[in-house]
Motif scaffolding. Structure first.
Motif, PDB file in Angstrom:
ATOM      1  N   TYR A  16       3.126   8.025  10.581  1.00 36.76           N
ATOM      2  CA  TYR A  16       2.491   7.731   9.394  1.00 36.76           C
ATOM      3  C   TYR A  16       1.663   8.933   9.001  1.00 36.76           C
ATOM      4  O   TYR A  16       1.451   9.415   7.737  1.00 36.76           O
ATOM      5  CB  TYR A  16       1.539   6.339   9.682  1.00 36.76           C
ATOM      6  CG  TYR A  16       0.945   5.860   8.347  1.00 36.76           C
ATOM      7  CD1 TYR A  16       1.935   5.583   7.208  1.00 36.76           C
ATOM      8  CD2 TYR A  16      -0.274   5.249   8.269  1.00 36.76           C
ATOM      9  CE1 TYR A  16       1.418   4.944   6.289  1.00 36.76           C
ATOM     10  CE2 TYR A  16      -0.798   4.673   7.036  1.00 36.76           C
ATOM     11  CZ  TYR A  16       0.106   4.567   6.233  1.00 36.76           C
ATOM     12  OH  TYR A  16      -0.485   3.831   4.872  1.00 36.76           O
ATOM     13  N   GLU A  68       1.460   1.068   6.320  1.00 33.88           N
ATOM     14  CA  GLU A  68       2.243   1.662   7.317  1.00 33.88           C
ATOM     15  C   GLU A  68       3.625   0.835   7.832  1.00 33.88           C
ATOM     16  O   GLU A  68       4.702   1.609   7.951  1.00 33.88           O
ATOM     17  CB  GLU A  68       1.485   1.899   8.760  1.00 33.88           C
ATOM     18  CG  GLU A  68       1.936   2.436   9.777  1.00 33.88           C
ATOM     19  CD  GLU A  68       1.025   2.995  11.048  1.00 33.88           C
ATOM     20  OE1 GLU A  68      -0.296   2.579  10.849  1.00 33.88           O
ATOM     21  OE2 GLU A  68       1.424   3.622  11.931  1.00 33.88           O
ATOM     22  N   SER A 118      -1.935  -3.044   8.318  1.00 35.79           N
ATOM     23  CA  SER A 118      -0.639  -3.308   9.264  1.00 35.79           C
ATOM     24  C   SER A 118      -0.965  -3.616  10.824  1.00 35.79           C
ATOM     25  O   SER A 118      -0.108  -4.440  11.365  1.00 35.79           O
ATOM     26  CB  SER A 118       0.070  -1.841   9.055  1.00 35.79           C
ATOM     27  OG  SER A 118       0.637  -1.719   8.176  1.00 35.79           O
ATOM     28  N   ASN A 150     -11.493  -4.673   7.138  1.00 34.73           N
ATOM     29  CA  ASN A 150     -10.554  -3.669   7.667  1.00 34.73           C
ATOM     30  C   ASN A 150     -10.896  -3.186   9.087  1.00 34.73           C
ATOM     31  O   ASN A 150     -11.882  -3.424   9.748  1.00 34.73           O
ATOM     32  CB  ASN A 150     -10.758  -2.173   6.851  1.00 34.73           C
ATOM     33  CG  ASN A 150      -9.922  -1.447   6.696  1.00 34.73           C
ATOM     34  OD1 ASN A 150      -8.820  -1.711   6.404  1.00 34.73           O
ATOM     35  ND2 ASN A 150      -9.914  -0.276   7.712  1.00 34.73           N
ATOM     36  N   ARG A 202      -2.885  -6.154   3.599  1.00 35.36           N
ATOM     37  CA  ARG A 202      -2.783  -5.109   2.755  1.00 35.36           C
ATOM     38  C   ARG A 202      -1.847  -4.336   3.664  1.00 35.36           C
ATOM     39  O   ARG A 202      -2.215  -3.684   4.627  1.00 35.36           O
ATOM     40  CB  ARG A 202      -3.863  -4.569   2.559  1.00 35.36           C
ATOM     41  CG  ARG A 202      -5.093  -5.541   1.757  1.00 35.36           C
ATOM     42  CD  ARG A 202      -6.302  -4.976   1.562  1.00 35.36           C
ATOM     43  NE  ARG A 202      -6.916  -4.341   2.720  1.00 35.36           N
ATOM     44  CZ  ARG A 202      -7.821  -4.821   3.773  1.00 35.36           C
ATOM     45  NH1 ARG A 202      -7.878  -6.169   3.610  1.00 35.36           N
ATOM     46  NH2 ARG A 202      -8.159  -4.331   4.766  1.00 35.36           N
ATOM     47  N   LEU A 203      -0.690  -3.959   3.191  1.00 32.73           N
ATOM     48  CA  LEU A 203       0.273  -3.443   4.262  1.00 32.73           C
ATOM     49  C   LEU A 203       0.924  -2.250   3.602  1.00 32.73           C
ATOM     50  O   LEU A 203       1.629  -2.093   2.580  1.00 32.73           O
ATOM     51  CB  LEU A 203       1.664  -4.416   4.515  1.00 32.73           C
ATOM     52  CG  LEU A 203       1.173  -5.651   5.230  1.00 32.73           C
ATOM     53  CD1 LEU A 203       2.460  -6.563   5.550  1.00 32.73           C
ATOM     54  CD2 LEU A 203       0.284  -5.572   6.540  1.00 32.73           C
ATOM     55  N   ARG A 228     -16.299   1.056   9.332  1.00 30.37           N
ATOM     56  CA  ARG A 228     -16.102   1.813   8.308  1.00 30.37           C
ATOM     57  C   ARG A 228     -16.675   1.083   7.243  1.00 30.37           C
ATOM     58  O   ARG A 228     -17.858   1.046   7.140  1.00 30.37           O
ATOM     59  CB  ARG A 228     -14.488   2.217   8.191  1.00 30.37           C
ATOM     60  CG  ARG A 228     -14.396   3.314   7.491  1.00 30.37           C
ATOM     61  CD  ARG A 228     -12.752   3.623   7.196  1.00 30.37           C
ATOM     62  NE  ARG A 228     -11.842   2.576   6.262  1.00 30.37           N
ATOM     63  CZ  ARG A 228     -10.732   2.658   6.123  1.00 30.37           C
ATOM     64  NH1 ARG A 228     -10.061   3.541   6.676  1.00 30.37           N
ATOM     65  NH2 ARG A 228     -10.371   1.971   5.212  1.00 30.37           N
ATOM     66  N   GLU A 229     -15.941   0.725   6.137  1.00 28.81           N
ATOM     67  CA  GLU A 229     -16.589   0.038   4.928  1.00 28.81           C
ATOM     68  C   GLU A 229     -16.907  -1.441   5.372  1.00 28.81           C
ATOM     69  O   GLU A 229     -16.278  -1.897   6.136  1.00 28.81           O
ATOM     70  CB  GLU A 229     -15.726   0.352   3.629  1.00 28.81           C
ATOM     71  CG  GLU A 229     -14.517  -0.573   3.534  1.00 28.81           C
ATOM     72  CD  GLU A 229     -13.432  -0.147   4.227  1.00 28.81           C
ATOM     73  OE1 GLU A 229     -13.418   0.372   5.384  1.00 28.81           O
ATOM     74  OE2 GLU A 229     -12.186  -0.005   3.864  1.00 28.81           O
ATOM     75  N   LYS A 231      -0.465   4.595  -0.284  1.00 25.17           N
ATOM     76  CA  LYS A 231      -1.050   5.948  -0.204  1.00 25.17           C
ATOM     77  C   LYS A 231      -0.561   6.780   0.941  1.00 25.17           C
ATOM     78  O   LYS A 231      -0.478   7.842   0.908  1.00 25.17           O
ATOM     79  CB  LYS A 231      -2.482   5.701   0.243  1.00 25.17           C
ATOM     80  CG  LYS A 231      -2.796   4.848   1.603  1.00 25.17           C
ATOM     81  CD  LYS A 231      -4.215   4.547   1.950  1.00 25.17           C
ATOM     82  CE  LYS A 231      -4.115   4.121   3.309  1.00 25.17           C
ATOM     83  NZ  LYS A 231      -5.477   3.515   3.407  1.00 25.17           N
ATOM     84  N   LEU A 260      -8.234   0.791  -2.920  1.00 26.52           N
ATOM     85  CA  LEU A 260      -8.642   0.506  -1.424  1.00 26.52           C
ATOM     86  C   LEU A 260      -9.784   1.001  -1.039  1.00 26.52           C
ATOM     87  O   LEU A 260     -10.807   0.605  -0.387  1.00 26.52           O
ATOM     88  CB  LEU A 260      -7.474   0.910  -0.712  1.00 26.52           C
ATOM     89  CG  LEU A 260      -6.089   0.319  -0.789  1.00 26.52           C
ATOM     90  CD1 LEU A 260      -5.155   1.015   0.260  1.00 26.52           C
ATOM     91  CD2 LEU A 260      -6.374  -1.432  -0.402  1.00 26.52           C
ATOM     92  N   VAL A 292       0.719  -1.225   0.145  1.00 25.12           N
ATOM     93  CA  VAL A 292       0.093   0.136   0.048  1.00 25.12           C
ATOM     94  C   VAL A 292       0.824   1.265   0.014  1.00 25.12           C
ATOM     95  O   VAL A 292       1.816   1.529   0.853  1.00 25.12           O
ATOM     96  CB  VAL A 292      -0.895   0.040   1.105  1.00 25.12           C
ATOM     97  CG1 VAL A 292      -1.746   1.343   1.290  1.00 25.12           C
ATOM     98  CG2 VAL A 292      -1.898  -1.062   1.339  1.00 25.12           C
TER      99      VAL A 292
HETATM  100  C1  LIG Z   1      -5.016   2.139   4.037  1.00 27.54           C
HETATM  101  C2  LIG Z   1      -5.625   0.766   3.916  1.00 27.54           C
HETATM  102  C3  LIG Z   1      -4.748  -0.284   3.968  1.00 27.54           C
HETATM  103  C4  LIG Z   1      -3.363  -0.101   4.620  1.00 27.54           C
HETATM  104  O1  LIG Z   1      -3.281   0.469   6.011  1.00 27.54           O
HETATM  105  P1  LIG Z   1      -2.049   0.347   6.732  1.00 27.54           P
HETATM  106  O2  LIG Z   1      -2.347   0.709   8.203  1.00 27.54           O
HETATM  107  O3  LIG Z   1      -1.039   1.539   6.087  1.00 27.54           O
HETATM  108  O4  LIG Z   1      -1.145  -0.765   6.594  1.00 27.54           O
HETATM  109  C5  LIG Z   1      -5.401  -1.360   3.922  1.00 27.54           C
HETATM  110  N1  LIG Z   1      -6.639  -1.631   3.631  1.00 27.54           N
HETATM  111  C6  LIG Z   1      -7.205  -0.457   3.300  1.00 27.54           C
HETATM  112  C7  LIG Z   1      -8.845  -0.650   3.082  1.00 27.54           C
HETATM  113  C8  LIG Z   1      -6.985   0.576   3.509  1.00 27.54           C
HETATM  114  O5  LIG Z   1      -7.623   1.807   3.415  1.00 27.54           O
END
Ligand SMILES: *Cc1c(COP(=O)(O)O)cnc(C)c1O
Length: 362
Positions: free
Chosen positions: A344, A228, A206, A166, A225-226, A135-136, A40, A83, A38
């Protein structure tokens, strides 16, 4: 002016980043868990994306379409996954730029299928399940399974990749045996309903790395999904394994004033530049240094950590950060450049601010 001579400046050590990514990928692989990388957290910073791209991750991911665009322009080879569950209004970009996306709404899925049809493409989807972080994600198991069946049987342009969860984002819920087993059992429900195995059972971000790396993750969870933990070597839970570098990024800011001043404001107290009431402790006359970086650049100045012992951040306004340097008063002068570790949140701010010089070293 050369970026290396401009401040504030954020430097990424690409060698350390690569070591973090390799270590995480290998250790997750030992637990049969694949990684989605990830980016972003650094606004899809080109040099950082290149390192992620060379890792053999299943996907690279970001939350925003403009970052997907940047990555496409850069020519990344790893498939891209979006994401944030997409807006209906951005589906044409989602289909043209991303190979896959996270989804939580049947209306969006139907429109996405129609858009993929229009563009003659196949698009992968990961259905998100909300297990309490709020959240979602689908909340009811029935709605999830119905959506999965509809995608599988009716949406010819969508490929159901799997399910994901998530945690630790809004509701600050930690991953544990119970919610991870919940994820697995919903994955099994979906598999029964569609009559085949899912490729991805994605156990989070993370915050879920600790369970995987300590062997506590249920076996069926095969993806994380990593972001941070790759970038700063720790998760927001405080988990910071010793095999990861925590100083991949260095922030440098320049001192524009350094002199003795009272520590308690003089005159009638009101509110600060952002309309907040300040809290000040009278410690008498102290040596203070003023940095040319502020909340516009880094968000919360207390997210920065001075590397020089004895330097203390005491506050900030939009364009300035104020340090107490009484302990090191002879070592700091106007024009000096001080180094900081970033977390972060500050990394996100710094890489989304045009005034920060982004530089990399191999
Ligand atoms: C931002 C995000 C991640 C990654 O999160 P980290 O804390 O940076 O590892 C994974 N999944 C979703 C849906 C996210 O929005």
């Amino acid at each position: 002016m050369n970026a290396r001579d401009r401040y504030p400046q954020l430097e990424v050590d690409l060698g350390k980043l690569k070591e973090n990514l390799t270590a995480l990928r290998e250790r997750c692989q030992d637990s049969f868990v694949g990684v989605i990388g990830v980016v972003k957290g650094v606004n899809a910073w080109r040099e950082v994306v290149s390192v992620f791209d060379g890792q053999g991750f299943s996907y690279l991911a970001t939350s925003r379409v403009d970052q997907l665009q940047k990555m496409r322009a850069q020519g990344v080879k790893t498939p891209l996954i979006l994401l944030r569950v997409p807006m209906l209004s951005e589906l044409s970009d989602v289909v043209s730029l991303a190979d896959a996306s996270l989804q939580s709404d049947i209306t969006v899925l139907r429109a996405l299928n129609a858009e993929a049809e229009r563009q003659g493409k196949t698009h992968g989807v990961l259905l998100m399940i909300d297990l309490g972080d709020l959240r979602e994600g689908f909340w009811s198991a029935e709605e999830l399974v119905d959506a999965a069946v509809e995608v599988e049987q009716k949406m010819k342009r969508l490929h159901l990749l799997g399910v994901g969860v998530n945690l630790g984002c809004y509701g600050s819920i930690l991953p544990d045996r119970r919610n991870m087993q919940g994820l697995v059992s919903l994955a099994v429900d979906v598999e029964r309903a569609i009559g085949r195995e899912l490729e991805f059972v994605s156990g989070g971000a993370s915050t879920s790395a600790q369970m995987t790396l300590s062997g506590m993750m249920p076996g069926r969870v095969n993806n994380l999904r990593l972001g941070e933990i790759c970038l700063i070597g720790s998760a927001n839970t405080g988990f910071a394994p010793d095999f990861l570098h925590r100083d991949v990024f260095t922030l440098r800011a320049e001192v524009v004033e350094c002199r003795d001043k009272p520590s308690f404001p003089v005159g009638q107290l009101s509110v600060d530049a952002f309309g907040h009431e300040g809290h000040y402790v009278d410690r008498g006359i102290r040596r203070r240094a003023l940095l040319a970086i502020g909340r516009v650049d880094c968000g919360d100045c207390f997210d920065l950590k001075p590397r020089m012992p004895g330097v203390e951040i005491i506050g900030a306004s939009g364009d300035h950060t104020i340090l107490d340097v009484e302990e090191v008063k002879d070592q700091i002068h106007v024009g000096d450049v001080l180094e900081f570790d970033v977390n972060y949140a500050s990394l996100v701010h710094l890489t989304n601010t045009p005034g920060i010089a982004l530089i990399s070293k191999e």
